[in-house]
Design an enzyme around this catalytic site. Sequence first.
Site, PDB file in Angstrom:
ATOM      1  N   HIS A  75       0.818  -1.207   0.000  1.00  0.00           N
ATOM      2  CA  HIS A  75       0.000   0.000   0.000  1.00  0.00           C
ATOM      3  C   HIS A  75       0.855   1.261   0.000  1.00  0.00           C
ATOM      4  O   HIS A  75       0.333   2.365  -0.115  1.00  0.00           O
ATOM      5  CB  HIS A  75      -0.889  -0.039   1.255  1.00  0.00           C
ATOM      6  CG  HIS A  75      -2.060   0.875   1.206  1.00  0.00           C
ATOM      7  ND1 HIS A  75      -1.945   2.214   0.953  1.00  0.00           N
ATOM      8  CD2 HIS A  75      -3.378   0.639   1.363  1.00  0.00           C
ATOM      9  CE1 HIS A  75      -3.149   2.762   0.974  1.00  0.00           C
ATOM     10  NE2 HIS A  75      -4.027   1.824   1.207  1.00  0.00           N
ATOM     11  N   CYS A  76       2.188   1.124   0.124  1.00  0.00           N
ATOM     12  CA  CYS A  76       3.004   2.331   0.356  1.00  0.00           C
ATOM     13  C   CYS A  76       3.959   2.648  -0.791  1.00  0.00           C
ATOM     14  O   CYS A  76       3.815   3.677  -1.451  1.00  0.00           O
ATOM     15  CB  CYS A  76       3.793   2.168   1.652  1.00  0.00           C
ATOM     16  SG  CYS A  76       2.715   2.012   3.079  1.00  0.00           S
ATOM     17  N   ILE A  77       4.957   1.801  -0.994  1.00  0.00           N
ATOM     18  CA  ILE A  77       6.065   2.155  -1.893  1.00  0.00           C
ATOM     19  C   ILE A  77       5.594   2.464  -3.331  1.00  0.00           C
ATOM     20  O   ILE A  77       6.047   3.444  -3.922  1.00  0.00           O
ATOM     21  CB  ILE A  77       7.159   1.049  -1.895  1.00  0.00           C
ATOM     22  CG1 ILE A  77       7.612   0.748  -0.454  1.00  0.00           C
ATOM     23  CG2 ILE A  77       8.354   1.444  -2.742  1.00  0.00           C
ATOM     24  CD1 ILE A  77       8.167   1.928   0.300  1.00  0.00           C
TER      25      ILE A  77
END
Length: 437
Positions: A273-275
């Site tokens: 969900h981030c990088i």
Amino acid sequence: MSLKSDLLKKISDHSAAVGVVGMGYVGLPFAVEKGKMEFRVVGIDRSAKRVDAINRGENFISDVNDDELRDLVSRGLLRAVNDFDVVSDLDVIVIAVPTPLTRNLTPDLQYVENVTRELSKRLKPGQLVSLESTTYPGTTDEVMKPILETSGLTADKDFFLAHSPERVDPGNRRYTTKNTNKVVGGVGPDSLEVAVAFYSKTIETVVPVSSARAAELVKVYENTFRAVNIALANEVALLCDRMDLNVWEVLDAAFTKPFGIMPFYPGPGVGGHCIPLDPHYLEWKAKELNFNTHFIALAGEVNRMMPEFVRMKAWRTLNNLGVAPSNSKILALGVAYKKDLDDSRESPALVILKMLAEDGASLVYHDSFVTEFTHDGLSMESVELTEELIDSQDMVLILTDHTDVDYDWVVSHAKSVLDTRNACRGVTNHRERITLL
Ligand SMILES: NC(=O)c1ccc[n+]([C@@H]2O[C@H](COP(=O)([O-])OP(=O)(O)OC[C@H]3O[C@@H](n4cnc5c(N)ncnc54)[C@H](O)[C@@H]3O)[C@@H](O)[C@H]2O)c1
């Protein structure tokens, strides 16, 4: 007593009622941490399934301890609700809802905006609202504050507003919500003071910064740092392929230098969900200032190239066996974006499997953490990993290096193995069957 000292007192004696909006990977562990400190916590989530599970004392997030959750629910310290009516009874409201990208890689703040609108209808003087979702600098001041002030209340005077980015690393047993330093920025000095007091109650080290915008930039910078360094490792992997060098050997040797370098490894692409998402939040905001974030664009470009590279290596591996991709049988090991996690969001494995399916390969996969998935029209269910299954495949494609797989055993039964994670680093027998990324 002023609104601020009243709230500080409630935080200090743990009588503050805490609401956490979004009971996911970030929200639920945080709610449990607050409950363990004897705060009364209400989780607000639009998913009836999640709300019901919490109220039954059932855990669904791997970073949360089943017994701790059950205990908090049975003691009345944690409960969950489906709507926002409870907001007017709360003292602190933490927001941990998704911040995805649109198809055009622009920020999609609909979840944050919807939640903020719900809060604005029920906002009471003296409440602290803190956004934990990852976002671009300016979201708290420019998006949330005006919506909340439609209540007639003024930020940093009648209510407090802060941003405190969540840094949780799912699956990390060493650094959890409690012992990961927490950055906090307020929209004004009073907001900062109450937010620092609130977070200091559960988190060992709180790092105040001068504004909510600074706190927002801290988080996107951290994830951009990872995205750029992973991209560099991926680019070296692409180069090593042309130079006929083993990228893992080169990197491991480089990381023996005791200073001036940090380990980052290549792989089949970035996921989670981030990088893959957060750097684009910053890229979008920078464009508003007529500034191009070159590193972010380049890192995104290189990282997005990796699934196609894996497909090409798969073809090459099959070709060496005399098998056409359209006629091949491939067993994929792991579809989660990271080892030992049950999360396949944005996982490059799904993109790779979709491409190989389009090439006509006959696919099966095994992942004891992700038992099924649907991606871009491709739906699959994990199969049992048996000797017969491995024997019957042309290639085993390792996409996630889960630790519950005996790679030595896999290699001993496989015709060929394409290992995108160096999961077979400890395998000594039949190394000629293994192709590394
Ligand atoms: N997962 C991570 O590793 C991680 C780490 C650091 C930061 N973050 C950031 O934290 C934020 C949350 O991520 P997550 O992984 O916990 O997401 P998640 O999808 O696991 O959980 C989000 C929850 O919010 C709920 N929700 C969505 N809209 C809602 C609404 N309008 N009202 C009430 N509930 C609503 C969903 O039902 C879901 O349960 C994101 O901004 C993410 O970038 C995530």
